[in-house]
Motif scaffolding. Structure first.
Motif, PDB file in Angstrom:
ATOM      1  N   GLY A   1       0.802  -1.221   0.000  1.00  0.00           N
ATOM      2  CA  GLY A   1       0.000   0.000   0.000  1.00  0.00           C
ATOM      3  C   GLY A   1       0.834   1.269   0.000  1.00  0.00           C
TER       4      GLY A   1
ATOM      5  N   ASP B   1      -2.116   3.746  -0.553  1.00  0.00           N
ATOM      6  CA  ASP B   1      -3.309   3.027  -1.004  1.00  0.00           C
ATOM      7  C   ASP B   1      -4.080   2.557   0.232  1.00  0.00           C
ATOM      8  N   ALA B   2      -5.190   3.225   0.484  1.00  0.00           N
ATOM      9  CA  ALA B   2      -5.969   2.959   1.708  1.00  0.00           C
ATOM     10  C   ALA B   2      -6.450   1.506   1.785  1.00  0.00           C
ATOM     11  N   GLU B   3      -6.571   0.859   0.632  1.00  0.00           N
ATOM     12  CA  GLU B   3      -7.061  -0.529   0.623  1.00  0.00           C
ATOM     13  C   GLU B   3      -6.194  -1.453   1.477  1.00  0.00           C
ATOM     14  N   HIS B   4      -4.905  -1.163   1.508  1.00  0.00           N
ATOM     15  CA  HIS B   4      -4.001  -2.000   2.306  1.00  0.00           C
ATOM     16  C   HIS B   4      -3.884  -1.509   3.746  1.00  0.00           C
TER      17      HIS B   4
ATOM     18  N   SER C   1      -6.825  -1.070   5.753  1.00  0.00           N
ATOM     19  CA  SER C   1      -8.202  -1.261   6.243  1.00  0.00           C
ATOM     20  C   SER C   1      -9.134  -0.134   5.841  1.00  0.00           C
ATOM     21  N   GLY C   2      -8.855   0.495   4.690  1.00  0.00           N
ATOM     22  CA  GLY C   2      -9.722   1.578   4.204  1.00  0.00           C
ATOM     23  C   GLY C   2      -9.495   2.908   4.922  1.00  0.00           C
TER      24      GLY C   2
ATOM     25  N   THR D   1      -3.839  10.805  -3.222  1.00  0.00           N
ATOM     26  CA  THR D   1      -3.178   9.666  -2.569  1.00  0.00           C
ATOM     27  C   THR D   1      -1.734   9.925  -2.139  1.00  0.00           C
TER      28      THR D   1
ATOM     29  N   GLN E   1      -0.139   0.747   9.887  1.00  0.00           N
ATOM     30  CA  GLN E   1      -0.747  -0.348   9.114  1.00  0.00           C
ATOM     31  C   GLN E   1      -1.242  -1.455  10.054  1.00  0.00           C
TER      32      GLN E   1
ATOM     33  N   SER F   1      -4.401  -0.321  11.560  1.00  0.00           N
ATOM     34  CA  SER F   1      -5.249   0.477  10.667  1.00  0.00           C
ATOM     35  C   SER F   1      -6.736   0.192  10.884  1.00  0.00           C
TER      36      SER F   1
END
Ligand SMILES: Cc1ncc(COP(=O)(O)O)c(C=O)c1O
Length: 452
Positions: A319, A341-344, A346-347, A414, A441, A444
């Motif tokens: 991320g 990248d927020a997806e990695h 936990s949003g 981002t 992370q 997160s």
């Protein structure tokens, strides 16, 4: 996943280890304590970095006699002494450029360059949207339209593939920006410029000593602009420079910045044969700048070393994507950026990530936003002058074209940037930065939940 063991990390890991053993032996309280200690600072835990960071700018006592000498001489203005010219020779040598003209600021360096590259009222300049607002303003001051090419999300600089489609019969120049001291991919930009007979002005205001394929930024187009404003790597309060390899262009720049007085080969039959303004640097600024050449070289090496280290370790974190440089190029890192990248995580939204990282004692920001929606361009295109110079249809299409800047939108949403003074710290502090990102992370989900 590679673990970087700092002293703080070691103590914390040891605490977690012993807590786990205690847990196995049936006593619960120490485990809860260890978990608390590892909490993100935003949720009440201890920050990873607590020592602060170096101030900026910094100076040395050894500079004082030279500044005092100028003060006591009363020769403060460029025309009364040799310090500004001396600075120009030194700065050109530092870049392996043929010439340098010192100016009052980076903005005035841009104004001089745009004028000399014949950007006139009603013209268009293709420019990077991802930049400090002064780049847009300098073009607008010339009553020309800043036409934004897109930003490459991998490099954060002008995407050369997005330039050619934006050229019109009004386009006079391309203005790539070596943002955060990261060189743009200049070869394809220069090919397009030659093909369409356009000038190339580098905005190198953040790129002192940056290198592209073995050559310094500031020597890669027709003219280039630098800033020495207080936050810059070589500051003098305010200050700037135009550099280049053409005597003819630099003579013209000199004349324009000095109220149009004849310079070198650029002369007329009478004293005021050409337009100009007063964008001169003062003697004080030149003296302060000259003291810093060696410091700039040393600090640039330190920033590069730390940025390489950060890049190696941050890219191992899912991320986190450090910016890609063109091949055989070296940045100078006015800001150290990476994409998040927020997806990695936990949003966890980028802005919450920034808050969490700041709370861990790591100053950071989100870099530039989509500034073209802020109003200054609307104000410009609704002004009497612009309405006289451009058709209604062109201005409408221009305004709509901001929506096409998908790469830039992604970059603005981002990016996470660490200020340059962080890179002047030591290896343990770089480990704190990496450790803080890993810690966020690891927690997160809790951070995202707390933010919801
Ligand atoms: C990319 C960029 N362009 C232009 C400028 C304008 O320079 P100055 O502030 O010296 O006028 C700056 C300064 O911050 C800059 O960062």
């Amino acid at each position: 996943m590679k673990v970087i063991l700092t002293r703080r990390g070691f103590i914390r890991d040891a605490a977690v280890g012993s807590a786990a053993l205690t847990w196995l032996s049936g006593r619960h309280a120490p485990r809860a304590f260890a978990t608390d200690a590892a909490k993100p600072a935003l949720l009440g835990g201890a920050p990873v970095h607590q020592g602060g960071w170096s101030e900026w700018p910094t100076w040395r006592e050894s500079w004082e006699p030279a500044v005092l000498k100028v003060l006591r001489s009363g020769k403060w203005f460029r025309g009364d002494g040799g310090h500004v010219a001396e600075f120009e020779t030194g700065y050109a040598r530092l870049l392996d450029a043929k010439r340098c003209l010192a100016t009052a600021s980076g903005t005035t360096a841009l104004l001089v360059s745009l004028h000399v590259m014949d950007v006139d009222a009603g013209d268009e300049v293709i420019v990077s949207p991802y930049t400090f607002i002064a780049t847009y303003n300098a073009i607008l001051c010339n009553k020309a339209l800043p036409v934004f090419a897109d930003t490459d999300p991998a490099t954060l600089t002008l995407d050369p593939a997005s330039v050619e489609g934006r050229i019109t019969s009004r386009t006079r120049a391309i203005l790539p920006v070596h943002i955060y001291g990261m060189p743009c991919d200049m070869d394809p930009i220069n090919v397009i410029a030659r093909k369409h007979k356009l000038g190339v002005i580098e905005d190198a205001c953040q790129a002192w000593l940056a290198e592209y394929k073995g050559r310094k930024c500031g020597t890669l187009g027709d003219l280039a602009c630098f800033s020495f404003q207080n936050s810059k790597h070589i500051p003098s309060g305010e200050g700037g420079a135009v550099t280049g390899n053409s005597d003819e262009l630099l003579d013209r720049c000199h004349a324009f910045h000095n109220v149009g007085r004849a310079t070198g080969s650029f002369k007329g039959g009478k004293p005021f044969f050409t337009r100009g303004s007063n964008y001169r640097m003062q003697q004080f600024q030149a003296v302060i700048l000259m003291q810093q050449f060696e410091k700039l070289l040393q600090e640039t090496a330190r920033r590069r070393e730390n940025a390489d280290y950060l890049g190696t370790h941050l890219k191992e974190i899912r991320g986190i994507q450090p910016a890609r440089l063109p091949e055989n190029s070296r940045a100078v890192w006015h800001l150290y950026p990476f994409r998040y990248d927020a997806e990695h995580f936990s949003g966890l939204a980028r802005d919450k990530f920034l808050q969490a990282l700041n709370a861990e004692g790591i100053p950071c920001s989100g870099g530039y936003h989509e500034q073209y929606f802020d109003g200054l361009l609307d104000e410009a295109i609704h002004s009497r002058g612009f309405k006289r110079l451009f058709s209604v249809g062109r201005l409408k299409a221009y305004r709509e074209s901001f929506q096409e800047l998908k790469g830039n939108r992604q970059v603005c949403a981002t990016t996470v940037g660490l200020p340059q003074n962080l890179l002047l710290a030591g290896r343990p502090e770089m480990d704190h930065i990496i450790e803080a990102v890993r810690k966020i992370q690891a927690h997160s989900a809790a951070l995202a939940k707390a933010a919801a």
